[in-house]
Design a protein around this motif. Structure first.
Motif, PDB file in Angstrom:
ATOM      1  N   UNK A 196     -55.760  -1.934 -30.010  1.00  0.00           N
ATOM      2  CA  UNK A 196     -56.264  -2.188 -31.638  1.00  0.00           C
ATOM      3  C   UNK A 196     -56.976  -3.741 -31.510  1.00  0.00           C
ATOM      4  N   UNK A 197     -56.474  -4.515 -30.737  1.00  0.00           N
ATOM      5  CA  UNK A 197     -57.120  -5.819 -30.717  1.00  0.00           C
ATOM      6  C   UNK A 197     -58.491  -5.597 -30.060  1.00  0.00           C
ATOM      7  N   UNK A 198     -58.426  -5.016 -28.967  1.00  0.00           N
ATOM      8  CA  UNK A 198     -59.746  -4.750 -28.283  1.00  0.00           C
ATOM      9  C   UNK A 198     -60.871  -3.792 -29.003  1.00  0.00           C
ATOM     10  N   UNK A 199     -60.406  -3.069 -29.792  1.00  0.00           N
ATOM     11  CA  UNK A 199     -61.222  -2.257 -30.588  1.00  0.00           C
ATOM     12  C   UNK A 199     -61.818  -3.166 -31.837  1.00  0.00           C
ATOM     13  N   UNK A 200     -60.963  -3.964 -32.243  1.00  0.00           N
ATOM     14  CA  UNK A 200     -61.347  -4.964 -33.392  1.00  0.00           C
ATOM     15  C   UNK A 200     -62.135  -5.945 -32.953  1.00  0.00           C
ATOM     16  N   UNK A 201     -62.075  -6.212 -31.725  1.00  0.00           N
ATOM     17  CA  UNK A 201     -63.113  -7.361 -31.322  1.00  0.00           C
ATOM     18  C   UNK A 201     -64.384  -6.771 -31.526  1.00  0.00           C
ATOM     19  N   UNK A 202     -64.592  -5.475 -31.145  1.00  0.00           N
ATOM     20  CA  UNK A 202     -65.878  -4.814 -30.945  1.00  0.00           C
ATOM     21  C   UNK A 202     -66.539  -4.343 -32.392  1.00  0.00           C
ATOM     22  N   UNK A 203     -65.668  -4.307 -33.086  1.00  0.00           N
ATOM     23  CA  UNK A 203     -65.948  -3.810 -34.614  1.00  0.00           C
ATOM     24  C   UNK A 203     -66.685  -4.774 -35.211  1.00  0.00           C
ATOM     25  N   UNK A 204     -67.938  -4.337 -36.145  1.00  0.00           N
ATOM     26  CA  UNK A 204     -68.732  -5.345 -36.749  1.00  0.00           C
ATOM     27  C   UNK A 204     -67.941  -6.109 -37.813  1.00  0.00           C
ATOM     28  N   UNK A 205     -68.065  -7.284 -38.338  1.00  0.00           N
ATOM     29  CA  UNK A 205     -67.383  -7.712 -39.292  1.00  0.00           C
ATOM     30  C   UNK A 205     -68.069  -7.077 -40.825  1.00  0.00           C
ATOM     31  N   UNK A 206     -66.755  -7.056 -41.503  1.00  0.00           N
ATOM     32  CA  UNK A 206     -67.016  -6.445 -42.717  1.00  0.00           C
ATOM     33  C   UNK A 206     -67.207  -4.979 -42.791  1.00  0.00           C
ATOM     34  N   UNK A 207     -67.044  -4.455 -41.662  1.00  0.00           N
ATOM     35  CA  UNK A 207     -67.444  -2.798 -41.610  1.00  0.00           C
ATOM     36  C   UNK A 207     -65.916  -2.194 -41.963  1.00  0.00           C
ATOM     37  N   UNK A 208     -66.107  -0.892 -42.322  1.00  0.00           N
ATOM     38  CA  UNK A 208     -64.981  -0.181 -42.811  1.00  0.00           C
ATOM     39  C   UNK A 208     -63.936   0.211 -41.534  1.00  0.00           C
ATOM     40  N   UNK A 209     -64.693   0.010 -40.378  1.00  0.00           N
ATOM     41  CA  UNK A 209     -63.947   0.693 -39.161  1.00  0.00           C
ATOM     42  C   UNK A 209     -63.005  -0.942 -38.911  1.00  0.00           C
TER      43      UNK A 209
END
Length: 107
Positions: free
Chosen positions: A53-66
């Motif tokens: 989850x942390x790895x996915x979070x690092x790649x997720x755009x700031x403010x995105x629903x993801x």
């Protein structure tokens, strides 16, 4: 810390305790070693899930629903891990530690 704790129990404490208690007739004094080993496997799984989850979070755009979804998932995984550790440590304090104190001496 988790891995050192689990490894110390699995490779040192449980085998030594098993040797000391192998002739015990009072079953109530014995512990179910497999419960602790299963707990450690569950802990490893929980940490792996949080790492993903942390790895996915690092790649997720700031403010995105993801990103918001991943933050909620991380909160759930962290809560599950904390609850698991609380139960595990309580079990150790109430079952394993009293038995360890009972069978090991300062010999």
């Amino acid at each position: 810390v988790f891995q050192a704790h689990s490894t110390a129990e699995d490779e040192t404490i449980w085998p030594a305790l098993r040797r000391k208690t192998s002739t015990m007739l009072n079953y109530e004094d014995m512990i179910e070693e497999h419960e602790y080993t299963e707990d450690h496997a569950d802990e490893e799984r929980l940490f792996q899930e949080m790492e993903h989850v942390l790895a996915d979070l690092a790649a997720a755009p700031a403010g995105s629903s993801k990103r918001q979804e991943l933050l909620a998932t991380l909160e759930n995984r962290t809560t599950a891990a904390a609850n698991h550790f609380y139960v595990h440590l309580e079990k150790e304090e109430n079952s394993a530690l009293p038995l360890i104190q009972k069978v090991f001496t300062n010999e």
